[in-house]
Scaffold this motif. Sequence first.
Motif, PDB file in Angstrom:
ATOM      1  N   VAL A 200      64.541  99.225 128.015  1.00 26.94           N
ATOM      2  CA  VAL A 200      63.843  98.026 127.533  1.00 26.94           C
ATOM      3  C   VAL A 200      62.346  98.212 127.784  1.00 26.94           C
ATOM      4  N   ASP A 201      61.577  98.377 126.703  1.00 23.75           N
ATOM      5  CA  ASP A 201      60.116  98.488 126.841  1.00 23.75           C
ATOM      6  C   ASP A 201      59.523  97.133 127.191  1.00 23.75           C
ATOM      7  N   PRO A 202      58.501  97.094 128.048  1.00 25.42           N
ATOM      8  CA  PRO A 202      57.944  98.206 128.832  1.00 25.42           C
ATOM      9  C   PRO A 202      58.588  98.318 130.206  1.00 25.42           C
ATOM     10  N   LEU A 203      59.711  97.644 130.388  1.00 28.16           N
ATOM     11  CA  LEU A 203      60.344  97.571 131.700  1.00 28.16           C
ATOM     12  C   LEU A 203      60.949  98.898 132.126  1.00 28.16           C
ATOM     13  N   GLY A 204      61.583  99.601 131.196  1.00 28.70           N
ATOM     14  CA  GLY A 204      62.265 100.848 131.520  1.00 28.70           C
ATOM     15  C   GLY A 204      63.773 100.675 131.482  1.00 28.70           C
TER      16      GLY A 204
END
Length: 339
Positions: A200-204
């Motif tokens: 999940v961008d920008p979470l990773g």
Amino acid sequence: MVGVVSQQLPRPSKTYLGKGKLEEIKTLKGELHYQTVIVDDELTPSQQRVLEDRLKTKVIDRTALILDVFASRARTREGRLQVELAQHEYLLPRLAGQWKHLERLGGGIGTRGPGESQLETDRRLVRSKIHRLKQEIEDVRTHRNLYREDRRRRGLPVVALVGYTNSGKSTLLNTLTGAGVLAADKLFATLDPVTRRWHVDPLGQVLLTDTVGFIQKLPAILVAAFRATLEELTDADLLLHVVDVVHPNAPEHVEEVQKILGELGLSEKPAIVILNKMDLFPSNGSAPSNGTDKSNGASGPDWWDMPEDMVAVSALKGTGLPNLRKLISTKLTTPAAVA
């Protein structure tokens, strides 16, 4: 299904139905030639015995039917153990009815008939089986706890899919992660939790878990039997409440899921409501187009104006997913989610 009969009573009687309605169903047997009566409610053991005696046919209540569906869907060892436990706990108080044709045959003091002794034997065997199944499920629960501890050490956020059965949770999991799990248009296609990594961008990286679907009047014995599975929800950092937006009873489904989450102590868990199957929604409908626009919810304030954040998607077509990712990233970076 050959027919439906309904009745509204202040409270169920000893025969569950009123005398007149019971006679009506008996009369219909000659016309419809039905072989089984399914009651959309949970019957007491005595109610079930009386109905079968009066109607001279097999009677199945809502719980037994759900258990039968669960048994046909269980694929893994854990799923089969959970269903088997629920089946035995359902059977135990109903064993007396299995031996109603065997009367006490002993006439003297201290003598017992074969029916009574067999009933006691069966009860002991079922209790022993329940005890063993609980031990095996506890072993599964311990293993799952170790797995969750390992996940926590890795520091990956956990996102869990919840919702009414057949709302599209597995389809959404497949679309987001390529999991390839069974996604069928039928009740309880998923009984066992499936977890996959998801970027999940920008979470990773996050872990996305699919869980068993809920249903109205979910039997208590199923909630107890699936405790190890439902603990996945307790461990989640964020819940994604998936709703079949085109189902005629969607508002009731939402309320039921929220009720069950409350009973599990998860009402305060960070959540996003996902309005799924938007590809089937009428083009002139009033559904919100993204996770923040609720201004045009003309199809009912109780339906669209819910306290959780919402996003409209089509898990099958993949539309609306950028909005979902953005909302998830926002929720998981808030202090409440991090804590």
